[in-house]
Design a protein around this motif. Structure first.
Motif, PDB file in Angstrom:
ATOM      1  N   ALA A   1      36.640 -17.929  35.567  1.00  3.98           N
ATOM      2  CA  ALA A   1      37.268 -18.316  36.643  1.00  3.98           C
ATOM      3  C   ALA A   1      38.747 -18.754  36.202  1.00  3.98           C
ATOM      4  O   ALA A   1      39.678 -18.283  37.060  1.00  3.98           O
ATOM      5  N   ALA A   2      38.972 -19.377  35.328  1.00  7.76           N
ATOM      6  CA  ALA A   2      40.364 -19.723  34.800  1.00  7.76           C
ATOM      7  C   ALA A   2      41.109 -18.519  34.298  1.00  7.76           C
ATOM      8  O   ALA A   2      42.495 -18.525  34.584  1.00  7.76           O
ATOM      9  N   ALA A   3      40.499 -17.539  33.734  1.00  4.71           N
ATOM     10  CA  ALA A   3      41.298 -16.151  33.435  1.00  4.71           C
ATOM     11  C   ALA A   3      41.468 -15.706  34.379  1.00  4.71           C
ATOM     12  O   ALA A   3      42.481 -14.619  34.674  1.00  4.71           O
ATOM     13  N   MET A   4      40.927 -15.801  35.821  1.00  7.44           N
ATOM     14  CA  MET A   4      40.948 -15.124  37.057  1.00  7.44           C
ATOM     15  C   MET A   4      42.156 -15.707  37.819  1.00  7.44           C
ATOM     16  O   MET A   4      42.605 -15.029  38.625  1.00  7.44           O
ATOM     17  N   VAL A   5      42.849 -16.837  37.347  1.00  4.91           N
ATOM     18  CA  VAL A   5      44.107 -17.355  38.154  1.00  4.91           C
ATOM     19  C   VAL A   5      45.096 -16.512  37.834  1.00  4.91           C
ATOM     20  O   VAL A   5      45.316 -15.615  36.960  1.00  4.91           O
ATOM     21  N   ALA A   6      46.095 -16.195  38.932  1.00  6.88           N
ATOM     22  CA  ALA A   6      47.132 -15.168  38.659  1.00  6.88           C
ATOM     23  C   ALA A   6      47.997 -15.438  37.727  1.00  6.88           C
ATOM     24  O   ALA A   6      48.549 -14.295  37.120  1.00  6.88           O
ATOM     25  N   CYS A   7      48.162 -16.451  37.273  1.00  5.70           N
ATOM     26  CA  CYS A   7      49.242 -16.706  35.904  1.00  5.70           C
ATOM     27  C   CYS A   7      48.473 -16.727  34.557  1.00  5.70           C
ATOM     28  O   CYS A   7      48.964 -16.814  33.463  1.00  5.70           O
TER      29      CYS A   7
ATOM     30  N   ASN B   1      43.251  -8.225  37.543  1.00  5.03           N
ATOM     31  CA  ASN B   1      43.147  -8.122  39.222  1.00  5.03           C
ATOM     32  C   ASN B   1      41.861  -8.714  39.467  1.00  5.03           C
ATOM     33  O   ASN B   1      41.271  -8.346  40.492  1.00  5.03           O
ATOM     34  N   GLY B   2      41.816  -9.865  39.025  1.00  5.62           N
ATOM     35  CA  GLY B   2      40.517 -10.854  39.582  1.00  5.62           C
ATOM     36  C   GLY B   2      39.066 -10.102  39.110  1.00  5.62           C
ATOM     37  O   GLY B   2      37.964 -10.518  39.927  1.00  5.62           O
ATOM     38  N   TRP B   3      38.938  -9.492  38.243  1.00  2.00           N
ATOM     39  CA  TRP B   3      37.779  -8.873  38.037  1.00  2.00           C
ATOM     40  C   TRP B   3      37.579  -8.459  36.459  1.00  2.00           C
ATOM     41  O   TRP B   3      38.530  -8.483  35.770  1.00  2.00           O
ATOM     42  N   LEU B   4      36.281  -8.158  35.906  1.00  2.00           N
ATOM     43  CA  LEU B   4      36.139  -7.736  34.397  1.00  2.00           C
ATOM     44  C   LEU B   4      36.289  -6.125  34.395  1.00  2.00           C
ATOM     45  O   LEU B   4      35.657  -5.410  35.014  1.00  2.00           O
ATOM     46  N   ARG B   5      37.264  -5.772  33.730  1.00  2.00           N
ATOM     47  CA  ARG B   5      37.467  -4.242  33.508  1.00  2.00           C
ATOM     48  C   ARG B   5      37.201  -3.871  31.893  1.00  2.00           C
ATOM     49  O   ARG B   5      37.421  -4.557  31.103  1.00  2.00           O
ATOM     50  N   PRO B   6      36.537  -2.915  31.915  1.00  2.00           N
ATOM     51  CA  PRO B   6      36.064  -2.271  30.488  1.00  2.00           C
ATOM     52  C   PRO B   6      37.078  -1.852  29.593  1.00  2.00           C
ATOM     53  O   PRO B   6      37.932  -1.201  30.169  1.00  2.00           O
TER      54      PRO B   6
END
Length: 210
Positions: free
Chosen positions: A113-119, A144-149
């Motif tokens: 969740a911390a990594a999903m913050v905009a900054c 962009n708020g999700w896990l990308r492979p």
């Protein structure tokens, strides 16, 4: 993991543990904090934090549901304006069963969740020891708020190039590098809920399940 998620939400809503009690993680009790009702800005911040935690939980559960039989080490890194956070978790998958520590799951989820913050930025790396003895690694980046492979070449670079100096490093012996799978969003199945083997009952209010 749902009870621990609820504990975090209660904290964000102005709840706190009773300081007079000595509690284990599995025996937490909560009492109302003596604070006034939040103003509009605070309420908006709480709602945003809830939404981030919900999304991170969905991403974490979807990732766990991708893991095959074997021993897995999950490492999550979040680079935030306040510094870098790192959390690790060991888990075992045997068929439809997952041996998992819920307190570790909470810490990993909060770091996502911390990594999903905009900054912020972040990544997740899973190192797997399969039943046949094969060791492999794959990874995802938080974007962009999700896990990308990550591709096989990107995860190989992470293991074989020093991030600070750019100098080449020897990869761990016998370690295979893999293309990571796409992590499906829960809305992709039209239900808004995770249906995998490890998903707990969804006790969130209906207006917070999307």
């Amino acid at each position: 993991m749902s009870q621990y998620q609820d504990h975090v939400r209660q904290t964000l809503d102005g709840m706190h543990p009773d300081p007079g009690d000595s509690l284990s993680v599995d025996q937490m009790r909560w009492s109302t904090a003596p604070v006034s009702a939040p103003d509009t800005a605070t309420s908006a911040a709480i709602a945003e934090a809830h939404a981030l935690l919900d999304r991170a939980t969905d991403a974490y559960m979807a990732l766990v549901n991708l893991l095959e039989d074997g021993e897995h080490r999950v490492v999550v890194v979040a680079s935030t304006a306040q510094g870098e956070l790192t959390e690790c978790q060991e888990l075992t998958v045997i068929g439809d069963a997952v041996v998992i520590d819920e307190s570790e799951s909470l810490r990993v989820t909060v770091t996502v969740a911390a990594a999903m913050v905009a900054c912020s930025t972040g990544s997740v790396v899973v190192r797997t020891s399969a039943p046949n003895g094969v060791e492999s690694a794959r990874g995802w980046v938080v974007r962009n708020g999700w896990l990308r492979p990550l591709s096989e070449s990107r995860i190989r670079q992470a293991y074989t190039v020093d991030a600070e100096t750019g100098a080449p490093m020897d990869p761990p012996p016998g370690l295979e590098f893999r293309q990571a799978e796409r992590v499906p969003r829960p809305e992709a199945d039209g239900s808004g809920e995770s249906t995998g083997r490890t998903a707990p009952p969804d006790n969130r209010p209906p207006n917070r399940r999307d």
